[in-house]
Write an enzyme that holds these catalytic residues in place. Structure first.
Site, mmCIF file in Angstrom:
data_model
loop_
_atom_site.group_PDB
_atom_site.id
_atom_site.type_symbol
_atom_site.label_atom_id
_atom_site.label_comp_id
_atom_site.label_asym_id
_atom_site.label_seq_id
_atom_site.Cartn_x
_atom_site.Cartn_y
_atom_site.Cartn_z
ATOM 1 C CB SER A 144 10.939 31.169 -7.813
ATOM 2 O OG SER A 144 9.640 31.550 -7.392
ATOM 3 C CE1 TYR A 157 12.410 36.429 -8.003
ATOM 4 C CE2 TYR A 157 10.352 35.216 -8.216
ATOM 5 C CZ TYR A 157 11.607 35.367 -7.646
ATOM 6 O OH TYR A 157 12.055 34.454 -6.731
#
Length: 280
Positions: A144, A157
């Site tokens: 990501s 995350y």
């Protein structure tokens, strides 16, 4: 790796939706034998039926990637059926978005780390010996943009995605002499089920990525297949996130100030005690 993917065996984790499901459809159209791995077995069977109906090949492999025993059984099953794994697309993952002190230690912290980072490592470790033995293979890790820029609400995350990036880079250098390629994909916001499983915090409800800034899941899947055809170290999409990466690297204080002034003070403090804003 050959530019044509016909007859390649592709193992995809997180294949029940989003990037994984769309990539499975595209790999199947390329003539690949696609292995669909995830926990939601009903969705995997529906996707496999869709691929079969279109003339493709798909094998369902139920797995919880955070469970080492299940991962090993899955890999053994694929090798028993096909005899090899040519491409591994490590795509399984999810996010819980909230201030750190509000994240549940089990559901939001440990499970994120277990699935996003530990699971990816376990699957890779199980597949890698067979690629090394064959002196060929391509491992693609879904990370990501949070693997480059750690933003508020994304503490855990981002930690997992930074870990994926580090693991990807280290592994690439470790196995390159033996014919195995390793790549990372770093997408920004996209139209997937991510937001449906990222929690229901008050601050998350206030923050919505404008539709114009969200990519389609199919676009990310297309770049994944393209990466399999033409291996490279990393794919960042959209391209303009590289500008943000550059700013974070050369002027981290400026990025810190911007996020604190425009985001953290506005949402975090106000949510806890609005009166504190008067003293800031």
């Amino acid at each position: 790796m050959p530019s044509k993917l016909t007859d390649q065996v592709v193992l995809i984790t997180g294949a029940s939706s989003g990037f994984g499901a769309n990539a499975a459809r595209l790999f199947a159209l390329e003539g690949c034998k696609v292995v669909l791995a995830a926990r939601r077995v009903d969705r995997l069977h529906a996707l496999a039926d869709e691929i079969h109906s279109a003339g493709g090949h798909a094998l369902v492999a139920p797995v919880d990637v955070s469970k080492r025993a299940e991962v090993e059984v899955m890999v053994k099953t694929v090798l028993d059926v096909y005899g090899r794994i040519d491409i591994l697309f490590n795509n399984a993952g999810f996010g819980r978005l909230d201030w750190l002190e509000k994240l549940d230690p089990d559901r939001d912290i440990e499970t994120q780390i277990d699935v996003n980072l530990l699971g990816l490592i376990l699957v890779t470790r199980a597949v890698l010996p067979h690629m090394l033995k064959n002196r060929s293979g391509h491992i693609i890790h879904m990370s990501s943009v949070a693997g480059y820029i750690a933003a508020p609400l994304y503490t855990v995350y981002a930690a997992t995605k930074y870990g994926v990036r580090a693991f990807t880079d280290a592994l690439r250098r470790e196995v390159a002499p033996f014919g195995v390629r390793v790549s990372g994909i770093y997408p920004g916001p996209a139209e997937t089920e991510f937001s449906m499983h990222s929690g229901n915090s008050n601050v998350k409800k206030k923050l919505k990525t404008p539709p114009a800034l969200r990519m389609s899941s199919a676009a990310v899947a297309y770049r994944t297949v393209r990466l399999a055809k033409h291996p490279r170290r990393a794919v960042v999409m959209p391209w303009y996130y590289r500008i943000a990466f550059f700013l974070d690297a050369v002027a981290p204080g400026l990025v810190d100030w911007f996020l604190k002034a425009t985001f953290v003070r506005r949402y975090h403090t106000a949510e806890e005690d609005p009166t504190l804003l008067d003293n800031m």
